[in-house]
Design an enzyme around this catalytic site. Sequence first.
Site: not given
Length: 120
Positions: A64, A38, A30, A57, A108
């Site tokens: 997931h 990202e 993950t 971020g 972000r």
Amino acid sequence: MDETAENQYIVKESDTAEAMGSGGLPVLSTPHMVAYMENTAWKMLESTLDDTQTSVGIEMNLTHSAPTAVGKRVDVKVTLLESTKNIYTFHIEAHVEGKRIGKAEHKRAVIQTEKFMKSI
């Protein structure tokens, strides 16, 4: 800025849960799926910024949902949902062979690099 961006990643042994220590299986971890997502959002936004700026971020809400073996290609698609002042919100999906393995909403913040680095 384009409203979407795509990138592909090949799962390496070092990207597995077993190698990462986030689990015991040789499947995409993950944390590495998050990094793929990202990275794609960062690259999309970075191309619009000047040399004094970057983005960091600040939030990720993630699912997931399926395992991925070493050697498989992960296709990541990022879609810009909104931008408010210096905050950008993205919808991100990761697919392997057309099957969704993960999705996320990611935020972000655009920052001044020098000021940010002086704050740490």
